[in-house]
Design an enzyme around this catalytic site. Structure first.
Site, PDB file in Angstrom:
ATOM      1  N   ARG A 232      -6.526   0.248 -31.656  1.00 21.08           N
ATOM      2  CA  ARG A 232      -5.768   1.496 -31.578  1.00 21.08           C
ATOM      3  C   ARG A 232      -6.600   2.540 -30.842  1.00 21.08           C
ATOM      4  NH1 ARG A 232      -2.023  -1.084 -32.203  1.00 21.08           N
ATOM      5  NH2 ARG A 232      -0.343  -0.953 -33.735  1.00 21.08           N
ATOM      6  N   ASP A 256      -7.387  -1.674 -24.054  1.00 22.12           N
ATOM      7  CA  ASP A 256      -5.946  -1.935 -23.934  1.00 22.12           C
ATOM      8  C   ASP A 256      -5.136  -0.804 -24.562  1.00 22.12           C
ATOM      9  OD1 ASP A 256      -3.755  -3.689 -23.267  1.00 22.12           O
ATOM     10  OD2 ASP A 256      -3.544  -4.109 -25.408  1.00 22.12           O
ATOM     11  N   GLU A 261      -1.106   7.412 -25.840  1.00 25.55           N
ATOM     12  CA  GLU A 261      -0.472   6.468 -24.912  1.00 25.55           C
ATOM     13  C   GLU A 261       1.049   6.427 -25.099  1.00 25.55           C
ATOM     14  OE1 GLU A 261      -2.400   2.857 -26.534  1.00 25.55           O
ATOM     15  OE2 GLU A 261      -0.411   2.242 -27.202  1.00 25.55           O
ATOM     16  N   HIS A 293      -1.608  -1.504 -23.179  1.00 31.04           N
ATOM     17  CA  HIS A 293      -1.292  -2.000 -24.538  1.00 31.04           C
ATOM     18  C   HIS A 293      -0.451  -3.275 -24.445  1.00 31.04           C
ATOM     19  CE1 HIS A 293      -0.851  -0.669 -28.980  1.00 31.04           C
ATOM     20  NE2 HIS A 293      -0.923  -1.978 -28.879  1.00 31.04           N
TER      21      HIS A 293
HETATM   22  C1  COI Z   1       0.673  -4.288 -32.923  1.00 26.75           C
HETATM   23  O1  COI Z   1       1.307  -5.302 -33.209  1.00 26.75           O
HETATM   24  O2  COI Z   1       0.052  -3.640 -33.784  1.00 26.75           O
HETATM   25  C2  COI Z   1       0.623  -3.839 -31.534  1.00 26.75           C
HETATM   26  O3  COI Z   1      -0.326  -3.196 -31.174  1.00 26.75           O
HETATM   27  C3  COI Z   1       1.777  -4.172 -30.625  1.00 26.75           C
HETATM   28  C4  COI Z   1       2.456  -3.035 -29.905  1.00 26.75           C
HETATM   29  C5  COI Z   1       3.863  -3.414 -29.522  1.00 26.75           C
HETATM   30  C6  COI Z   1       2.460  -1.718 -30.615  1.00 26.75           C
END
Ligand code: COI
Length: 328
Positions: A232, A256, A261, A293
């Site tokens: 994150r 990423d 974001e 991401h």
């Molecule tokens: C998650 O699964 O936590 C991700 O980071 C995926 C994303 C689509 C927010």
């Protein structure tokens, strides 16, 4: 049994169709985000599912309660976008996904290799027919000490992948796992920060670890360290990181995710004026790799995210419990 899925991407639709049929659930889909006005129109729904872009705050949770909807699933592993305290107070059950860790773990290793082998400036050069080598000398992963912060499923999968490269593996986690001890040495956080050539974050975002990579912790790191983040964005203080890239204390960055974001990543903003100076400035360095991401984004994971999102609500409603439920 009726569920409405929000934030649906086109590539999720086949799986939504398949799991709706397989699980005997009636599903409605929308590409829109969850919003209070829409919730008020919901009639006879058992649950809603979101994808983790928009904050699910108290107002939305209250709207769900008023609509008689007692369950929300996020088709993501991370659940920092959901106000869990309010959900608990309002009696709304919250579930998340537990797709396999391999997709993110493989991507993490790719980020390390791209940054170690200076692939970003190499790619820039190819675009203008510059095939020169100076400035592109890389480092070998096998010669690095890699420090993994967080040894949950993804951290463990990254460690496992790295065993093939022969690097020294160290890890930090307040809750050590015996299986990890077979391939990595657990150390305290300061030791990890001080001795790693590459530091990779694999922890969920909580109130306690926001900006865990800050000026104080960066100062403890080796000169030339690489910082990798596929967890994150808010785990990293971008101002502190940017200053450390400028001073060359941090040798490379591969992330990423980045703070703020939401509203930028996962959309085409090609003709827009994007207002995120921190991201734009950090992105321009040759030794900083930022991806949108997408570490999670594999065929296996998309299928699993949809399955978890629908199944979790069905299980809660029909049996009263689900392995996907987050303990509030
Ligand atoms: C998650 O699964 O936590 C991700 O980071 C995926 C994303 C689509 C927010």
């Amino acid at each position: 049994m009726k569920i409405k899925l929000y934030d649906v991407r086109k590539d999720e639709m086949a799986a939504i169709d398949a799991y709706s049929k397989q699980l005997g659930v009636e599903t409605e889909i929308t590409q829109d985000e969850l919003c209070a006005d829409d919730i008020r129109k919901l009639d006879g729904y058992d649950g809603v599912s979101v994808l983790g872009h928009k904050k699910v705050d108290r107002e939305l949770l209250e709207a769900l309660k008023e609509a008689g909807i007692g369950c929300i699933s996020t088709r993501t592993v991370g659940f920092n976008h959901i106000d869990l305290n309010s959900a608990k107070e309002l009696g709304i059950r919250v579930c998340n996904a537990n797709y396999p860790p391999n997709g993110v773990a493989e991507f993490t290793v790719m980020l390390m290799l791209i940054a170690l082998r200076k692939y970003k400036p190499a790619m820039w050069r190819q675009g203008v027919n510059d095939y020169s080598l100076p400035g592109l000398q890389g480092k070998e992963l096998g010669k690095c000490t890699v420090g993994i912060i967080g040894t949950g499923r993804i951290g463990q999968a990254v460690l496992k992948n790295l065993t093939g490269f022969g690097c020294k593996l160290i890890a930090y986690d307040p809750y050590p796992q015996d299986s990890v001890r077979e391939i990595a040495e657990y150390v305290d956080l300061d030791t990890l920060l001080k001795t790693s050539d590459i530091i990779s974050l694999h922890v969920p975002l909580t109130e306690d670890n926001r900006y865990m990579i800050n000026a104080e912790n960066i100062a403890k790191m080796k000169k030339g360290v690489m910082i990798v983040n596929a967890s994150r964005g808010e785990l990293v203080d971008i101002d502190a990181l940017t200053e450390a890239v400028e001073s060359e204390h941090v040798g490379s960055v591969a992330m990423d995710v980045i703070e703020d974001e939401v509203g930028i990543y996962h959309q085409s903003r090609i003709n827009d004026i994007i207002k995120n100076r921190k991201m734009a400035y950090l992105r321009q360095f040759p030794n900083v790799v930022l991806t949108q991401h997408m570490a999670f984004y594999t065929d296996v994971n998309v299928d699993s995210m949809v399955e978890c999102g629908i199944k979790a609500i069905k299980e809660i409603v029909e049996t009263g419990s689900s392995v996907h439920e987050i303990k509030l």
